[in-house]
Scaffold this motif. Structure first.
Motif, mmCIF file in Angstrom:
data_model
loop_
_atom_site.group_PDB
_atom_site.id
_atom_site.type_symbol
_atom_site.label_atom_id
_atom_site.label_comp_id
_atom_site.label_asym_id
_atom_site.label_seq_id
_atom_site.Cartn_x
_atom_site.Cartn_y
_atom_site.Cartn_z
ATOM 1 N N VAL A 134 26.850 13.561 -0.488
ATOM 2 C CA VAL A 134 26.083 13.133 -1.662
ATOM 3 C C VAL A 134 25.440 11.774 -1.394
ATOM 4 C CG1 VAL A 134 26.218 12.481 -4.098
ATOM 5 C CG2 VAL A 134 27.493 14.463 -3.271
ATOM 6 N N ARG A 135 26.194 10.858 -0.776
ATOM 7 C CA ARG A 135 25.641 9.533 -0.447
ATOM 8 C C ARG A 135 24.445 9.657 0.504
ATOM 9 N NH1 ARG A 135 28.536 5.234 -2.069
ATOM 10 N NH2 ARG A 135 30.670 5.620 -2.751
ATOM 11 N N GLN A 136 24.574 10.532 1.496
ATOM 12 C CA GLN A 136 23.475 10.736 2.442
ATOM 13 C C GLN A 136 22.263 11.344 1.744
ATOM 14 O OE1 GLN A 136 25.586 13.127 5.311
ATOM 15 N NE2 GLN A 136 26.099 11.363 6.600
ATOM 16 N N TYR A 142 16.158 8.224 -1.999
ATOM 17 C CA TYR A 142 15.599 6.881 -2.170
ATOM 18 C C TYR A 142 14.526 6.612 -1.115
ATOM 19 C CZ TYR A 142 19.955 6.370 -4.865
ATOM 20 O OH TYR A 142 20.997 6.538 -5.737
ATOM 21 N N ASP A 143 14.773 7.054 0.112
ATOM 22 C CA ASP A 143 13.781 6.851 1.178
ATOM 23 C C ASP A 143 12.493 7.610 0.873
ATOM 24 O OD1 ASP A 143 15.506 5.234 2.628
ATOM 25 O OD2 ASP A 143 16.128 6.824 4.014
ATOM 26 N N ASP A 148 14.573 1.370 -3.702
ATOM 27 C CA ASP A 148 15.719 0.706 -3.084
ATOM 28 C C ASP A 148 17.082 1.250 -3.480
ATOM 29 O OD1 ASP A 148 14.241 -1.040 -1.522
ATOM 30 O OD2 ASP A 148 13.992 -2.451 -3.195
ATOM 31 N N GLY A 149 17.192 1.973 -4.570
ATOM 32 C CA GLY A 149 18.515 2.461 -4.938
ATOM 33 C C GLY A 149 18.522 3.181 -6.268
ATOM 34 N N ARG A 150 19.751 3.432 -6.716
ATOM 35 C CA ARG A 150 19.996 4.236 -7.914
ATOM 36 C C ARG A 150 19.329 3.665 -9.164
ATOM 37 N NH1 ARG A 150 25.634 6.480 -8.739
ATOM 38 N NH2 ARG A 150 24.981 8.169 -10.013
ATOM 39 N N HIS A 151 19.437 2.350 -9.374
ATOM 40 C CA HIS A 151 18.874 1.761 -10.593
ATOM 41 C C HIS A 151 17.352 1.851 -10.598
ATOM 42 C CE1 HIS A 151 22.895 -0.142 -10.393
ATOM 43 N NE2 HIS A 151 22.876 0.205 -11.664
ATOM 44 N N PHE A 153 15.665 4.054 -9.006
ATOM 45 C CA PHE A 153 15.374 5.483 -9.132
ATOM 46 C C PHE A 153 15.340 5.885 -10.608
ATOM 47 C CE2 PHE A 153 17.030 9.923 -9.246
ATOM 48 C CZ PHE A 153 15.939 10.547 -8.649
ATOM 49 N N SER A 154 16.367 5.502 -11.358
ATOM 50 C CA SER A 154 16.409 5.827 -12.789
ATOM 51 C C SER A 154 15.273 5.140 -13.537
ATOM 52 C CB SER A 154 17.750 5.404 -13.392
ATOM 53 O OG SER A 154 18.786 6.155 -12.835
ATOM 54 N N ALA A 155 15.028 3.885 -13.198
ATOM 55 C CA ALA A 155 13.970 3.130 -13.874
ATOM 56 C C ALA A 155 12.602 3.757 -13.622
ATOM 57 C CB ALA A 155 13.978 1.678 -13.403
ATOM 58 N N TRP A 156 12.413 4.343 -12.452
ATOM 59 C CA TRP A 156 11.142 4.958 -12.111
ATOM 60 C C TRP A 156 10.766 6.014 -13.150
ATOM 61 C CZ3 TRP A 156 8.098 9.034 -11.126
ATOM 62 C CH2 TRP A 156 6.963 8.838 -10.333
ATOM 63 N N PHE A 157 11.765 6.746 -13.640
ATOM 64 C CA PHE A 157 11.494 7.815 -14.610
ATOM 65 C C PHE A 157 11.514 7.324 -16.051
ATOM 66 C CE2 PHE A 157 12.889 10.181 -10.889
ATOM 67 C CZ PHE A 157 11.898 11.145 -10.821
ATOM 68 N N LEU A 158 12.055 6.151 -16.309
ATOM 69 C CA LEU A 158 12.182 5.668 -17.690
ATOM 70 C C LEU A 158 11.172 4.604 -18.075
ATOM 71 C CD1 LEU A 158 16.060 5.363 -17.976
ATOM 72 C CD2 LEU A 158 14.598 7.115 -18.949
#
Length: 166
Positions: A134-136, A142-143, A148-151, A153-158
């Motif tokens: 899952v991490r991979q 993200y790549d 850069d990461g999870r936050h 990623f979520s912000a991109w959609f919100l």
């Protein structure tokens, strides 16, 4: 799976050492040796019990998460038609973006669970995969999304839905 293997291994060590202690007692082996091997049996038993409890706890937690996901889907089905339409359109936009990023089917599943707020461990439990996998997959997501990461990623959609008040 690794935890179950270790638990079985500890159980075997415990049983074999227990029979060795019994044999040593009948052979009249020195008391210090019997005490030493008894401590190994006790340590193995404690480790075995701890792992079994931990495995059971994690299994229950994963089952709880799966049930929550099912309940969430049921609750979502009960919202108004307008909200259903909006959710459908938003999901379509999310998957369209996933396709633009060329995410694989597995990456899309992980990405959606990330957006729902699940941890890597929870996602691995829900998808029956290793946490490392899952991490991979998250790293690949993200790549491909150039973030850069999870936050982020979520912000991109919100971010487009959040308006600042004048």
């Amino acid at each position: 799976m690794k935890d179950k293997f270790i638990a079985v291994l500890l159980g075997i060590i415990m049983v074999l050492n227990f029979f060795d202690v019994i044999t040593d007692i009948s052979l009249g082996v020195p008391t210090w040796h019997i005490i030493e091997e008894s401590m190994i049996v006790l340590a193995s038993a404690i480790g075995f019990v701890f792992l079994i409890i931990e495995i059971k706890s994690r299994t229950q937690h994963i089952q709880h998460l799966k049930a929550e996901l099912v309940n969430s889907d049921i609750r979502i089905q009960n919202i108004s038609d307008e909200m259903k339409y909006a959710r459908t359109k938003y999901s379509e936009l999310i998957y369209k973006q996933f396709n633009e990023w060329k995410l694989t089917k597995s990456e899309q599943e992980v990405a959606m669970l990330l957006l729902k707020g699940l941890s890597f461990r929870e996602i691995s439990g829900v998808r029956d995969t290793k946490e490392k996998t899952v991490r991979q997959q998250a790293s690949s997501i993200y790549d491909k999304a150039s973030i850069d990461g999870r936050h982020e990623f979520s912000a991109w959609f919100l971010e487009d839905f959040l308006q600042t008040h004048p």
